[in-house]
Design a protein around this motif. Structure first.
Motif, PDB file in Angstrom:
ATOM      1  N   ASN A  58      57.194  21.212  38.963  1.00 20.90           N
ATOM      2  CA  ASN A  58      56.395  21.097  37.732  1.00 20.90           C
ATOM      3  C   ASN A  58      55.026  21.754  37.872  1.00 20.90           C
ATOM      4  O   ASN A  58      54.194  21.624  36.991  1.00 20.90           O
ATOM      5  N   ARG A  59      54.792  22.411  39.005  1.00 16.59           N
ATOM      6  CA  ARG A  59      53.479  22.968  39.299  1.00 16.59           C
ATOM      7  C   ARG A  59      53.480  24.484  39.198  1.00 16.59           C
ATOM      8  O   ARG A  59      54.383  25.144  39.694  1.00 16.59           O
ATOM      9  N   LEU A  60      52.473  25.040  38.563  1.00 16.26           N
ATOM     10  CA  LEU A  60      52.291  26.487  38.512  1.00 16.26           C
ATOM     11  C   LEU A  60      51.329  26.907  39.610  1.00 16.26           C
ATOM     12  O   LEU A  60      50.278  26.295  39.788  1.00 16.26           O
ATOM     13  N   GLU A  61      51.697  27.944  40.360  1.00 16.62           N
ATOM     14  CA  GLU A  61      50.834  28.522  41.382  1.00 16.62           C
ATOM     15  C   GLU A  61      50.573  29.968  41.007  1.00 16.62           C
ATOM     16  O   GLU A  61      51.511  30.720  40.740  1.00 16.62           O
ATOM     17  N   THR A  62      49.327  30.366  40.979  1.00 12.65           N
ATOM     18  CA  THR A  62      48.979  31.758  40.719  1.00 12.65           C
ATOM     19  C   THR A  62      48.348  32.323  41.985  1.00 12.65           C
ATOM     20  O   THR A  62      47.523  31.670  42.621  1.00 12.65           O
ATOM     21  N   TYR A  63      48.774  33.517  42.349  1.00 17.97           N
ATOM     22  CA  TYR A  63      48.293  34.146  43.569  1.00 17.97           C
ATOM     23  C   TYR A  63      48.283  35.656  43.367  1.00 17.97           C
ATOM     24  O   TYR A  63      48.854  36.177  42.416  1.00 17.97           O
ATOM     25  N   ILE A  64      47.637  36.353  44.271  1.00 18.01           N
ATOM     26  CA  ILE A  64      47.517  37.811  44.206  1.00 18.01           C
ATOM     27  C   ILE A  64      48.453  38.420  45.249  1.00 18.01           C
ATOM     28  O   ILE A  64      48.382  38.079  46.432  1.00 18.01           O
ATOM     29  N   VAL A  65      49.332  39.300  44.790  1.00 20.30           N
ATOM     30  CA  VAL A  65      50.270  40.014  45.653  1.00 20.30           C
ATOM     31  C   VAL A  65      49.709  41.412  45.899  1.00 20.30           C
ATOM     32  O   VAL A  65      49.238  42.060  44.960  1.00 20.30           O
ATOM     33  N   ASN A  79      59.295  48.669  50.589  1.00 19.80           N
ATOM     34  CA  ASN A  79      58.077  48.092  50.034  1.00 19.80           C
ATOM     35  C   ASN A  79      57.794  46.806  50.791  1.00 19.80           C
ATOM     36  O   ASN A  79      58.682  45.952  50.920  1.00 19.80           O
ATOM     37  N   THR A  80      56.589  46.681  51.295  1.00 19.42           N
ATOM     38  CA  THR A  80      56.156  45.457  51.970  1.00 19.42           C
ATOM     39  C   THR A  80      55.032  44.860  51.146  1.00 19.42           C
ATOM     40  O   THR A  80      54.088  45.564  50.784  1.00 19.42           O
ATOM     41  N   ILE A  81      55.164  43.574  50.833  1.00 21.23           N
ATOM     42  CA  ILE A  81      54.147  42.879  50.045  1.00 21.23           C
ATOM     43  C   ILE A  81      53.636  41.681  50.836  1.00 21.23           C
ATOM     44  O   ILE A  81      54.317  41.176  51.730  1.00 21.23           O
ATOM     45  N   GLY A  82      52.444  41.234  50.492  1.00 19.22           N
ATOM     46  CA  GLY A  82      51.880  40.067  51.135  1.00 19.22           C
ATOM     47  C   GLY A  82      51.066  39.259  50.144  1.00 19.22           C
ATOM     48  O   GLY A  82      50.513  39.816  49.189  1.00 19.22           O
ATOM     49  N   PHE A  83      51.026  37.942  50.362  1.00 20.08           N
ATOM     50  CA  PHE A  83      50.219  37.066  49.521  1.00 20.08           C
ATOM     51  C   PHE A  83      50.018  35.725  50.219  1.00 20.08           C
ATOM     52  O   PHE A  83      50.733  35.386  51.164  1.00 20.08           O
ATOM     53  N   MET A  88      47.769  27.676  51.714  1.00 19.85           N
ATOM     54  CA  MET A  88      48.353  27.092  52.919  1.00 19.85           C
ATOM     55  C   MET A  88      49.283  28.032  53.668  1.00 19.85           C
ATOM     56  O   MET A  88      49.464  27.885  54.869  1.00 19.85           O
ATOM     57  N   PHE A  89      49.917  28.969  52.946  1.00 15.89           N
ATOM     58  CA  PHE A  89      50.934  29.812  53.555  1.00 15.89           C
ATOM     59  C   PHE A  89      50.633  31.285  53.316  1.00 15.89           C
ATOM     60  O   PHE A  89      50.335  31.675  52.187  1.00 15.89           O
ATOM     61  N   ARG A  90      50.725  32.077  54.339  1.00 16.79           N
ATOM     62  CA  ARG A  90      50.592  33.530  54.227  1.00 16.79           C
ATOM     63  C   ARG A  90      51.999  34.102  54.369  1.00 16.79           C
ATOM     64  O   ARG A  90      52.634  33.931  55.400  1.00 16.79           O
ATOM     65  N   GLY A 115      51.714  29.307  58.381  1.00 15.62           N
ATOM     66  CA  GLY A 115      50.683  28.408  57.891  1.00 15.62           C
ATOM     67  C   GLY A 115      49.317  28.961  58.207  1.00 15.62           C
ATOM     68  O   GLY A 115      49.076  29.416  59.321  1.00 15.62           O
ATOM     69  N   VAL A 116      48.416  28.918  57.225  1.00 12.81           N
ATOM     70  CA  VAL A 116      47.072  29.449  57.455  1.00 12.81           C
ATOM     71  C   VAL A 116      46.084  28.349  57.827  1.00 12.81           C
ATOM     72  O   VAL A 116      44.955  28.636  58.194  1.00 12.81           O
ATOM     73  N   ASN A 117      46.524  27.098  57.724  1.00 10.21           N
ATOM     74  CA  ASN A 117      45.672  25.981  58.118  1.00 10.21           C
ATOM     75  C   ASN A 117      46.562  24.877  58.694  1.00 10.21           C
ATOM     76  O   ASN A 117      47.787  25.020  58.761  1.00 10.21           O
ATOM     77  N   PHE A 118      45.970  23.787  59.099  1.00 11.49           N
ATOM     78  CA  PHE A 118      46.717  22.704  59.737  1.00 11.49           C
ATOM     79  C   PHE A 118      47.823  22.167  58.828  1.00 11.49           C
ATOM     80  O   PHE A 118      48.953  21.956  59.265  1.00 11.49           O
ATOM     81  N   VAL A 119      47.522  21.951  57.564  1.00  9.62           N
ATOM     82  CA  VAL A 119      48.515  21.416  56.626  1.00  9.62           C
ATOM     83  C   VAL A 119      49.686  22.392  56.473  1.00  9.62           C
ATOM     84  O   VAL A 119      50.853  21.990  56.530  1.00  9.62           O
ATOM     85  N   GLY A 120      49.396  23.667  56.298  1.00 12.07           N
ATOM     86  CA  GLY A 120      50.445  24.671  56.158  1.00 12.07           C
ATOM     87  C   GLY A 120      51.323  24.753  57.395  1.00 12.07           C
ATOM     88  O   GLY A 120      52.551  24.793  57.303  1.00 12.07           O
TER      89      GLY A 120
END
Length: 152
Positions: A58-65, A79-83, A88-90, A115-120
């Motif tokens: 039910n959650r929307l997440e917006t991020y930059i690719v 094609n290699t993409i990253g975001f 929390m996640f790379r 994971g980019v932090n402890f929680v991730g």
């Protein structure tokens, strides 16, 4: 960190397979993507950025690719993409196509989720691999369905 590498032979020409990854077809392969818009298109594609909105439950997440690597040759396309997702996640994903012959190509789908932090990092260690496997397999199943549609 979770990594994957999947290979599939696609019974369609490389150019047709490449078009399966066009921006206007993205939602067919990744139905959770509810919006995908170009922020900046760079010459040569690398460095281009896109705003993507993804529905997770039910959650929307917006991020930059960002396009990290791009090759469009007659016998090899990639094609290699990253975001970063939810701060929390790379994620980094690569879609490569190698021409086998005039009517067949090989898809090589690789990626990593870290994971980019402890929680991730904790969430990934508590079942991230199983969840990631479901996502990758679902993507490949939708891709195969699109290939079958082209063949008909």
């Amino acid at each position: 960190m979770v990594t994957w590498r999947e290979e599939k032979v696609l019974p369609i020409p490389i150019e047709q397979a490449w078009h399966l990854f066009d921006h206007d077809r993205l939602q067919r392969l990744i139905p959770g993507v509810v919006q995908h818009e170009v922020i900046e298109r760079k010459p040569g594609v690398v460095g281009s950025t896109y705003r993507q909105t993804y529905m997770q439950g039910n959650r929307l997440e917006t991020y930059i690719v960002t396009d990290l690597a791009y090759t469009n040759e007659p016998d090899y396309k990639q094609n290699t993409i990253g975001f970063t997702l939810a701060k929390m996640f790379r994620l980094e994903m690569s879609f490569a196509l190698k021409r086998i012959d005039a009517t067949t190509c090989r898809l090589i789908y690789t990626g990593k989720n870290e994971g980019v932090n402890f929680v991730g990092r904790s969430l990934l260690s508590l079942g991230g691999e199983r969840e990631n496997e479901k996502i990758v397999n679902g993507f490949l199943e939708r891709l195969e369905a699109e290939v079958k549609q082209i063949q008909n």
